[in-house]
Motif scaffolding. Sequence first.
Motif, short mmCIF file in Angstrom:
data_model
loop_
_atom_site.label_atom_id
_atom_site.label_comp_id
_atom_site.label_asym_id
_atom_site.label_seq_id
_atom_site.Cartn_x
_atom_site.Cartn_y
_atom_site.Cartn_z
N THR A 2 18.76 24.70 -17.51
CA THR A 2 19.38 24.89 -18.74
C THR A 2 20.58 24.04 -19.02
N GLU A 3 20.77 23.41 -20.08
CA GLU A 3 21.90 22.82 -20.28
C GLU A 3 22.70 23.54 -21.49
N TYR A 4 24.18 23.55 -21.36
CA TYR A 4 25.07 24.04 -22.09
C TYR A 4 25.87 23.39 -22.89
N LYS A 17 30.06 29.11 -24.60
CA LYS A 17 29.02 28.13 -24.25
C LYS A 17 27.72 28.74 -24.85
N THR A 19 23.36 27.28 -25.32
CA THR A 19 22.35 26.21 -24.76
C THR A 19 22.20 25.30 -25.73
N GLU A 20 21.66 24.05 -25.29
CA GLU A 20 21.74 22.96 -26.30
C GLU A 20 20.47 23.48 -27.23
N LYS A 21 19.50 23.84 -26.72
CA LYS A 21 18.34 24.43 -27.62
C LYS A 21 18.75 25.23 -28.96
N ARG A 22 19.90 26.15 -28.63
CA ARG A 22 20.36 26.78 -29.56
C ARG A 22 21.11 25.99 -30.44
#
Length: 94
Positions: A2-4, A17, A19-22
Amino acid sequence: MTEYVDMKCAICGYEWKITEKRYDLYPYKICENCALIGPNEPALFKVSKRKPAPSFLKDRESIIVSEKEMHSLYEEYYNQLANVSKYLKQKYGK
């Protein structure tokens, strides 16, 4: 993995921080605490001991922008919420 994404509230300077998805769905420039306080409260907000308030609501002891900029950030935030709401309605229906 998971990328932040590092975020910083444009109103109070709080850092967090997500997540990129959020972030793709909720790219807000203000923190959840400032969002809960809202634009109609004073810039330096203290949680009242007399009024019932959510336990997670915290004092906002400083702002890092002018009050005029703060109100435009809230306007942008509410427009983003409306866009997310439209997207979710389109994707999932009522």
